[in-house]
Design a protein around this motif. Structure first.
Motif, PDB file in Angstrom:
ATOM      1  N   PHE A 134      12.311  54.560  19.505  1.00 46.48           N
ATOM      2  CA  PHE A 134      13.380  54.035  18.635  1.00 46.48           C
ATOM      3  C   PHE A 134      13.557  54.969  17.448  1.00 46.48           C
ATOM      4  O   PHE A 134      12.651  55.709  17.052  1.00 46.48           O
ATOM      5  N   TRP A 135      14.765  54.942  16.915  1.00 47.25           N
ATOM      6  CA  TRP A 135      15.121  55.803  15.782  1.00 47.25           C
ATOM      7  C   TRP A 135      14.985  55.010  14.487  1.00 47.25           C
ATOM      8  O   TRP A 135      15.465  53.888  14.364  1.00 47.25           O
ATOM      9  N   VAL A 136      14.290  55.619  13.523  1.00 50.04           N
ATOM     10  CA  VAL A 136      14.141  55.014  12.199  1.00 50.04           C
ATOM     11  C   VAL A 136      14.959  55.832  11.226  1.00 50.04           C
ATOM     12  O   VAL A 136      14.646  57.011  10.955  1.00 50.04           O
ATOM     13  N   SER A 137      16.038  55.247  10.725  1.00 48.43           N
ATOM     14  CA  SER A 137      16.924  55.963   9.810  1.00 48.43           C
ATOM     15  C   SER A 137      16.335  56.006   8.411  1.00 48.43           C
ATOM     16  O   SER A 137      15.633  55.079   7.967  1.00 48.43           O
ATOM     17  N   GLN A 138      16.629  57.085   7.727  1.00 43.78           N
ATOM     18  CA  GLN A 138      16.252  57.200   6.320  1.00 43.78           C
ATOM     19  C   GLN A 138      17.329  56.517   5.491  1.00 43.78           C
ATOM     20  O   GLN A 138      18.523  56.818   5.649  1.00 43.78           O
ATOM     21  N   LEU A 139      16.959  55.632   4.605  1.00 48.50           N
ATOM     22  CA  LEU A 139      17.929  54.826   3.862  1.00 48.50           C
ATOM     23  C   LEU A 139      18.077  55.317   2.440  1.00 48.50           C
ATOM     24  O   LEU A 139      17.130  55.821   1.816  1.00 48.50           O
ATOM     25  N   ASP A 140      19.306  55.157   1.932  1.00 49.73           N
ATOM     26  CA  ASP A 140      19.566  55.441   0.523  1.00 49.73           C
ATOM     27  C   ASP A 140      18.873  54.372  -0.319  1.00 49.73           C
ATOM     28  O   ASP A 140      19.105  53.185  -0.107  1.00 49.73           O
ATOM     29  N   PRO A 141      18.017  54.768  -1.264  1.00 51.55           N
ATOM     30  CA  PRO A 141      17.273  53.763  -2.050  1.00 51.55           C
ATOM     31  C   PRO A 141      18.159  52.860  -2.891  1.00 51.55           C
ATOM     32  O   PRO A 141      17.760  51.757  -3.263  1.00 51.55           O
ATOM     33  N   THR A 196      21.678  52.102  -2.128  1.00 55.71           N
ATOM     34  CA  THR A 196      22.621  51.299  -1.333  1.00 55.71           C
ATOM     35  C   THR A 196      21.998  50.715  -0.079  1.00 55.71           C
ATOM     36  O   THR A 196      22.608  49.841   0.565  1.00 55.71           O
ATOM     37  N   CYS A 197      20.788  51.206   0.278  1.00 55.72           N
ATOM     38  CA  CYS A 197      20.110  50.792   1.509  1.00 55.72           C
ATOM     39  C   CYS A 197      20.924  51.141   2.759  1.00 55.72           C
ATOM     40  O   CYS A 197      20.748  50.520   3.816  1.00 55.72           O
ATOM     41  N   GLN A 198      21.821  52.113   2.639  1.00 55.30           N
ATOM     42  CA  GLN A 198      22.618  52.566   3.772  1.00 55.30           C
ATOM     43  C   GLN A 198      21.969  53.815   4.380  1.00 55.30           C
ATOM     44  O   GLN A 198      21.323  54.597   3.668  1.00 55.30           O
ATOM     45  N   PRO A 199      22.136  54.034   5.706  1.00 57.04           N
ATOM     46  CA  PRO A 199      21.550  55.225   6.348  1.00 57.04           C
ATOM     47  C   PRO A 199      22.103  56.505   5.725  1.00 57.04           C
ATOM     48  O   PRO A 199      23.311  56.626   5.456  1.00 57.04           O
ATOM     49  N   GLY A 249      26.678  65.500   9.079  1.00 55.36           N
ATOM     50  CA  GLY A 249      27.034  64.129   9.442  1.00 55.36           C
ATOM     51  C   GLY A 249      26.049  63.448  10.348  1.00 55.36           C
ATOM     52  O   GLY A 249      26.267  62.296  10.770  1.00 55.36           O
ATOM     53  N   LYS A 250      24.947  64.131  10.647  1.00 54.38           N
ATOM     54  CA  LYS A 250      23.935  63.504  11.491  1.00 54.38           C
ATOM     55  C   LYS A 250      23.044  62.580  10.661  1.00 54.38           C
ATOM     56  O   LYS A 250      22.756  62.861   9.495  1.00 54.38           O
ATOM     57  N   LEU A 251      22.646  61.493  11.306  1.00 52.41           N
ATOM     58  CA  LEU A 251      21.766  60.548  10.617  1.00 52.41           C
ATOM     59  C   LEU A 251      20.414  61.181  10.320  1.00 52.41           C
ATOM     60  O   LEU A 251      19.825  61.878  11.150  1.00 52.41           O
TER      61      LEU A 251
END
Length: 434
Positions: free
Chosen positions: A42-49, A51-54, A60-62
């Motif tokens: 599974f892929w674990v996205s890095q989140l913006d601290p 906004t909590c958005q990926p 443009g890659k996650l």
């Protein structure tokens, strides 16, 4: 939509080394040696601290990383089981929960639960250790330990206290309920207390399976149906004056202790433990300490002439001012708790006592005499015996111990017990209360 269920169970042993997808993020990894194990990717996205958005890179890659979670070897985990585990992982992943971190948390929680888990015997030992200071003597502690070791330990001793249930409690009680009812009752009460203690300490939850009211009482026959009540053998009060006259001729400290016990209607233990500082001879009073009493409350005993006569005789012996009133054979030790029984057996063997009697039975002799031969109020005799009178509400309002009234009762008792047998032709005078 990617197809799921690509692999077939029958074909797994024939797969070549490498990684084989079953779909739905489930993979089978086969090594060169032929061993195989299940993996959830599974892929674990890095989140913006903020906004909590990926987060995404310049192209443009996650941003993030690919993680693999082992689900077990095919030796122990079937294809169907691996798919169930993968489905649970996907459920967590869709909620934004990392399945690997979730499993670590569960393991830590399980380890914590295991660490705090205690067996019934461990709880028993901890309960006894925490309560022994409040028990009167080591004998009480030993009784607790011995009964539980004998009857409870073989069934639930090694069982987690959380797992003790009604079926286990009944397995302990049923074999002894009809043959050893009194013992079974105490075992049940002690199990109940230990389980309550365990719940209060956080070692178990839920209802107590050993509680009597509304539970165990519905599973066992009533005690009155299976147990014959055996009272302490007691001397009829009409025979008491003759007995006391013969007792006064008996030598030894044990005989004087029995004479004093009858005169004061005390329990044997109070007499054996009595020390001289407890007595106010000027005011004819014995102040029995709380730790010598069954009810754990101080008890004042008005001393009648018969009791004072015994104390005067004991004072003539070589004694320590703070020592035992009835000293034993060994220096600094009180009288043996069998000394009065020995006196009674000796008197019966010599024909001076024609009925069975035990020291405690003389309290029943006193109670029957007070009820049938005097007009003293019933509660005076009960307080004289150090019994609780009335319900909790009545006890709350009755703060005194009726000492002056009890003094008249005990004087009448002492006079009755010391009066020589009435010969034919003598006038009978009834004793009355105030």
């Amino acid at each position: 939509m990617r197809r799921m269920g690509k692999l077939k169970a029958v074909g797994l042993p024939h797969l070549k080394a490498g990684t084989h997808s079953d779909g739905g993020n489930l993979y089978l990894q086969v090594s060169a040696s032929g061993s195989a194990s299940w993996v959830f990717r599974f892929w674990v996205s890095q989140l913006d601290p903020d906004t909590c958005q990926p987060l995404r890179d310049k192209k443009g890659k996650l941003k993030g990383k690919l993680r693999e979670m082992g689900l077990g070897s095919t030796t122990y985990v079937s294809l169907a089981e691996a798919r169930e585990s993968a489905a649970e992982c996907r459920r967590l992943w869709r909620k934004g929960i990392d399945p690997i971190e979730h499993r670590r948390i569960e393991k830590r929680q399980a380890a914590a639960e295991w660490a705090k888990a205690m067996t019934f015997d461990e709880c028993r030992d901890a309960f006894i250790a925490s309560n022994k200071a409040g028990w009167k003597n080591t004998k009480h502690r030993d009784q607790w330990l011995n009964t539980l070791q004998t009857y409870a330990t073989p069934v639930i001793g090694a069982v987690s206290v959380q797992q003790v249930d009604t079926a286990m409690v009944m397995k302990i009680l049923e074999p002894i309920w009809t043959t050893k009812t009194e013992t079974a009752t105490r075992v049940r009460q002690r199990i109940e207390k230990i389980l309550d203690w365990a719940k209060a300490r956080g070692y178990r939850s839920g209802e107590n399976p050993a509680v009597w009211r509304g539970h165990v009482e519905n599973l066992l026959p009533k005690r009155s149906k299976v147990r014959t009540v055996i009272h302490h053998p007691a001397l009829p009060y009409a025979d008491l004056p003759v007995f006391m006259a013969k007792l006064r001729t008996q030598p030894g400290v044990g005989a004087r202790a029995l004479e004093f016990t009858v005169a004061t209607v005390a329990r044997s233990g109070q007499t054996f433990l009595a020390r001289w500082p407890e007595f106010d001879l000027k005011n004819k009073l014995w102040i029995c300490p709380a730790d010598h009493m069954k009810g754990r409350r101080e008890h004042r005993v008005p001393l009648n002439g018969a009791a004072l006569a015994v104390l005067e005789e004991m004072r003539k012996l070589d004694h320590q001012p703070d020592g035992f009133v009835f000293p034993g054979a060994k220096p600094g030790r009180g009288l043996s708790n069998m000394a009065m029984d020995v006196v009674l057996r000796r008197m019966k063997g010599a024909g001076a006592l024609t009925v069975d009697a035990v020291p405690h039975g003389f309290r029943a002799t006193f109670k029957t005499w007070a009820s049938e031969q005097t007009n003293f109020a019933r509660e005076l005799a009960e307080v004289a015996l150090a019994h609780d009178v009335g319900d909790a509400t009545e006890q709350a309002y009755q703060r005194g111990d009726l000492l002056d009234k009890r003094r008249r009762l005990m004087d009448a008792w002492g006079k009755f017990a010391s009066t020589p047998p009435i010969e034919k032709g003598d006038k009978v005078v009834a004793l009355h209360g105030p």
